[in-house]
Design a protein around this motif. Structure first.
Motif, PDB file in Angstrom:
ATOM      1  N   ALA A   1       0.798  -1.229   0.000  1.00  0.00           N
ATOM      2  CA  ALA A   1       0.000   0.000   0.000  1.00  0.00           C
ATOM      3  C   ALA A   1       0.829   1.278   0.000  1.00  0.00           C
ATOM      4  CB  ALA A   1      -0.951   0.008   1.199  1.00  0.00           C
ATOM      5  N   ASN A   2       2.024   1.239   0.562  1.00  0.00           N
ATOM      6  CA  ASN A   2       2.862   2.443   0.627  1.00  0.00           C
ATOM      7  C   ASN A   2       4.274   2.069   1.053  1.00  0.00           C
ATOM      8  OD1 ASN A   2       2.965   2.639   3.696  1.00  0.00           O
ATOM      9  ND2 ASN A   2       0.757   2.723   3.319  1.00  0.00           N
ATOM     10  N   GLY A   3       5.179   3.032   0.954  1.00  0.00           N
ATOM     11  CA  GLY A   3       6.569   2.775   1.278  1.00  0.00           C
ATOM     12  C   GLY A   3       6.821   2.517   2.750  1.00  0.00           C
ATOM     13  N   THR A   4       6.026   3.126   3.624  1.00  0.00           N
ATOM     14  CA  THR A   4       6.188   2.885   5.059  1.00  0.00           C
ATOM     15  C   THR A   4       5.823   1.454   5.408  1.00  0.00           C
ATOM     16  OG1 THR A   4       5.659   5.205   5.503  1.00  0.00           O
ATOM     17  CG2 THR A   4       5.516   3.678   7.358  1.00  0.00           C
TER      18      THR A   4
ATOM     19  N   ARG B   1       4.167 -11.809   1.457  1.00  0.00           N
ATOM     20  CA  ARG B   1       2.867 -11.901   0.794  1.00  0.00           C
ATOM     21  C   ARG B   1       1.766 -12.306   1.776  1.00  0.00           C
ATOM     22  NH1 ARG B   1       3.382 -11.035  -4.489  1.00  0.00           N
ATOM     23  NH2 ARG B   1       5.444 -11.332  -5.427  1.00  0.00           N
ATOM     24  N   SER B   2       2.132 -13.040   2.798  1.00  0.00           N
ATOM     25  CA  SER B   2       1.168 -13.385   3.843  1.00  0.00           C
ATOM     26  C   SER B   2       0.893 -12.184   4.745  1.00  0.00           C
ATOM     27  CB  SER B   2       1.700 -14.551   4.679  1.00  0.00           C
ATOM     28  OG  SER B   2       0.899 -14.760   5.825  1.00  0.00           O
ATOM     29  N   TYR B   3       1.962 -11.571   5.253  1.00  0.00           N
ATOM     30  CA  TYR B   3       1.805 -10.450   6.173  1.00  0.00           C
ATOM     31  C   TYR B   3       1.014  -9.299   5.571  1.00  0.00           C
ATOM     32  CZ  TYR B   3       4.937 -12.025   9.926  1.00  0.00           C
ATOM     33  OH  TYR B   3       5.486 -12.701  10.983  1.00  0.00           O
ATOM     34  N   LYS B   4       1.161  -9.053   4.268  1.00  0.00           N
ATOM     35  CA  LYS B   4       0.514  -7.874   3.691  1.00  0.00           C
ATOM     36  C   LYS B   4      -0.990  -8.068   3.492  1.00  0.00           C
ATOM     37  CE  LYS B   4       0.590  -8.284  -1.330  1.00  0.00           C
ATOM     38  NZ  LYS B   4       0.826  -7.524  -2.570  1.00  0.00           N
TER      39      LYS B   4
ATOM     40  N   LEU C   1      -3.558 -20.240   3.130  1.00  0.00           N
ATOM     41  CA  LEU C   1      -3.962 -20.693   1.794  1.00  0.00           C
ATOM     42  C   LEU C   1      -4.894 -19.705   1.107  1.00  0.00           C
ATOM     43  CD1 LEU C   1      -4.540 -24.489   2.547  1.00  0.00           C
ATOM     44  CD2 LEU C   1      -2.534 -23.406   1.491  1.00  0.00           C
ATOM     45  N   SER C   2      -5.614 -18.905   1.883  1.00  0.00           N
ATOM     46  CA  SER C   2      -6.495 -17.883   1.336  1.00  0.00           C
ATOM     47  C   SER C   2      -6.618 -16.760   2.353  1.00  0.00           C
ATOM     48  CB  SER C   2      -7.883 -18.464   1.030  1.00  0.00           C
ATOM     49  OG  SER C   2      -8.597 -18.681   2.241  1.00  0.00           O
ATOM     50  N   LYS C   3      -7.322 -15.698   1.969  1.00  0.00           N
ATOM     51  CA  LYS C   3      -7.449 -14.573   2.896  1.00  0.00           C
ATOM     52  C   LYS C   3      -8.352 -14.906   4.080  1.00  0.00           C
ATOM     53  CE  LYS C   3     -11.209 -12.144   0.461  1.00  0.00           C
ATOM     54  NZ  LYS C   3     -11.587 -10.853  -0.161  1.00  0.00           N
ATOM     55  N   TYR C   4      -9.059 -16.017   4.012  1.00  0.00           N
ATOM     56  CA  TYR C   4      -9.883 -16.452   5.139  1.00  0.00           C
ATOM     57  C   TYR C   4      -9.189 -17.521   5.977  1.00  0.00           C
ATOM     58  CZ  TYR C   4     -13.358 -13.888   2.471  1.00  0.00           C
ATOM     59  OH  TYR C   4     -14.016 -12.907   1.786  1.00  0.00           O
ATOM     60  N   ASP C   5      -7.981 -17.848   5.602  1.00  0.00           N
ATOM     61  CA  ASP C   5      -7.139 -18.769   6.368  1.00  0.00           C
ATOM     62  C   ASP C   5      -5.979 -17.947   6.897  1.00  0.00           C
ATOM     63  OD1 ASP C   5      -5.788 -21.031   7.394  1.00  0.00           O
ATOM     64  OD2 ASP C   5      -4.659 -21.243   5.505  1.00  0.00           O
ATOM     65  N   ASN C   6      -6.080 -17.509   8.150  1.00  0.00           N
ATOM     66  CA  ASN C   6      -5.121 -16.553   8.711  1.00  0.00           C
ATOM     67  C   ASN C   6      -4.194 -17.255   9.687  1.00  0.00           C
ATOM     68  OD1 ASN C   6      -8.069 -15.071   8.538  1.00  0.00           O
ATOM     69  ND2 ASN C   6      -6.416 -13.929   7.557  1.00  0.00           N
TER      70      ASN C   6
ATOM     71  N   ARG D   1      -1.108 -15.931  10.796  1.00  0.00           N
ATOM     72  CA  ARG D   1      -0.278 -15.017  11.590  1.00  0.00           C
ATOM     73  C   ARG D   1      -0.968 -13.634  11.607  1.00  0.00           C
ATOM     74  NH1 ARG D   1       2.417 -16.633   7.107  1.00  0.00           N
ATOM     75  NH2 ARG D   1       3.840 -17.882   8.381  1.00  0.00           N
ATOM     76  N   ILE D   2      -0.538 -12.778  12.512  1.00  0.00           N
ATOM     77  CA  ILE D   2      -1.076 -11.421  12.560  1.00  0.00           C
ATOM     78  C   ILE D   2      -0.341 -10.571  11.531  1.00  0.00           C
ATOM     79  CG2 ILE D   2      -1.455  -9.368  13.963  1.00  0.00           C
ATOM     80  CD1 ILE D   2      -3.149 -11.784  14.756  1.00  0.00           C
ATOM     81  N   GLY D   3      -1.082 -10.013  10.581  1.00  0.00           N
ATOM     82  CA  GLY D   3      -0.468  -9.202   9.552  1.00  0.00           C
ATOM     83  C   GLY D   3      -1.084  -7.825   9.494  1.00  0.00           C
ATOM     84  N   MET D   4      -1.240  -7.302   8.291  1.00  0.00           N
ATOM     85  CA  MET D   4      -1.857  -5.995   8.083  1.00  0.00           C
ATOM     86  C   MET D   4      -2.568  -6.015   6.740  1.00  0.00           C
ATOM     87  SD  MET D   4       1.277  -3.464   6.933  1.00  0.00           S
ATOM     88  CE  MET D   4       2.257  -3.640   8.404  1.00  0.00           C
ATOM     89  N   ASN D   5      -3.308  -4.961   6.467  1.00  0.00           N
ATOM     90  CA  ASN D   5      -3.977  -4.818   5.174  1.00  0.00           C
ATOM     91  C   ASN D   5      -3.171  -3.827   4.354  1.00  0.00           C
ATOM     92  OD1 ASN D   5      -5.783  -4.771   3.047  1.00  0.00           O
ATOM     93  ND2 ASN D   5      -7.137  -3.307   4.029  1.00  0.00           N
TER      94      ASN D   5
END
Length: 376
Positions: free
Chosen positions: A56-59, A214-217, A223-228, A230-234
């Protein structure tokens, strides 16, 4: 006159940009559309690494890298004292300790000698464990990665290249965003390659880190966005922004970088005997995110900036406050390091109007105004 004229840039490339945006809208895959995948492949190939992960951004790109490395409380990360806030902010965001290192007085990039002094001081104090160094490609010129890598290897540190301002720069034939164990960039509109909103990217050759990033972001997906798992971010790059970047990229590498280099040569040729102009190291090539001069003291800088403004010439000060002086870091452990170069730069630097669509007459007007100020 604009400091960085995005309107002129758009007008010069309007047809291709409009078509790319309209195609993305018509396809209606606004998140994770094909343009995102295409952009990642294009940029990875250009930089010369195995993986490009957009975000989403450089930060976020910087923070995601630290997360992939598991950097957290008790760890120390070394950051240039003369840089934008996000370079240090992300370290605190993962609960690690940013240790601010003074910069080279000529290039304004992190000083390798002072980096080693800082590492030894942290080891001596024994409060934090040295884990990584964030090297910033300030104003477009890559940091001294030969020296930085040598020191990092000696002390077992990871190298994170903050190429937010450096995309398009290089050392020899090797391009910026390929020097870190992980490297990042920003597509903020005013950056060398910018989109029409926020955007960022991460680069690495490491397959395991690629998968983690790719998982964290995407919310720590498995395996999918409904299979979480670890704690990541959007933190996803929008498809429309990817389309804009794909449309702008050929022009960026085809004409814009060269135009900026020519403008920098003109400024330096005209101003080098009057003010301190940027120093580009031998075999280093800048993408010229900014053209920054240095004056003899704060008063001369401030009065010159006022004089330019009175003549309708914009200028900017990057940066007015050292990182170690920011209130947000006031509770950092004080390692009592020397920051004298940074403190001097904060009082004396001034960035001039600079972009690849600047006319000769505009450039001459800037130079003439500065010469008039100094009575030349």
């Amino acid at each position: 006159m604009e400091f960085r004229d995005l309107k002129k840039q758009y007008e010069a490339n309007k047809h291709n940009i409009d078509r790319a945006v309209f195609d993305a809208i018509a396809e209606a895959r606004f998140i994770e559309g094909r343009q995102v995948t295409e952009l990642e492949k294009t940029l990875a190939g250009y930089v010369g690494v195995r993986h490009c992960i957009t975000c989403a951004n450089g930060t976020d790109a910087l923070q995601l890298a630290l997360m992939a490395w598991g950097i957290s409380k008790g760890d120390a990360v070394f950051v240039p004292d003369f840089t934008f806030f996000s370079s240090g902010e992300v370290v605190s965001a993962v609960n690690a300790a940013p240790v601010f290192v003074d910069v080279d007085e000529k290039t304004f990039n992190i000083d390798p000698d002072k980096l080693e002094i800082a590492i030894r001081e942290v080891l001596k104090r024994g409060i934090h464990k040295p884990r990584a160094v964030i090297a910033v490609d300030l104003f477009g010129q890559p940091a001294d990665y030969g020296r930085i890598r040598e020191i990092a290897d000696r002390y077992g540190l990871l190298v994170l290249e903050d190429g937010a301002q450096g995309f398009g720069g290089r050392i020899g034939s090797r391009r910026a965003c390929s020097f870190g164990d992980i490297s990042t960039t920003s597509f903020f509109p005013a950056k060398p390659l910018g989109c029409y909103g926020d955007g960022g990217a991460i680069f690495t050759d490491n397959d395991e880190w690629n998968e983690l990033l790719r998982s964290y972001k995407v919310h720590g997906k498995g395996l999918s966005k409904y299979d979480n798992v670890r704690i990541g971010m959007n933190s996803r790059l929008d498809t429309i922004q990817a389309a804009v970047l794909l449309a702008k990229f050929p022009v960026f590498i085809g004409t814009e970088l060269e135009a900026c280099d020519k403008l920098a040569e003109y400024y330096t040729e005209q101003l080098a005997d009057i003010v301190t102009t940027p120093v580009i190291k031998e075999n280093f090539f800048s993408s010229w995110a900014q053209y920054t001069i240095k004056l003899k003291d704060k008063n001369e800088r401030d009065v010159l900036q006022k004089y330019l403004k009175e003549n309708d010439i914009p200028s900017m000060i990057y940066y007015q406050k050292a990182m170690h002086s920011q209130m947000a870091f006031e509770n950092n452990n004080d390692y009592a390091l020397d920051h004298s170069v940074t403190e001097e730069l904060c009082k004396t630097v001034l960035s001039l109007p600079f972009h690849s669509y600047m006319t000769e007459s505009d450039a001459e007007r800037v130079v003439s105004c500065i010469k008039n100020y100094f009575g030349e």
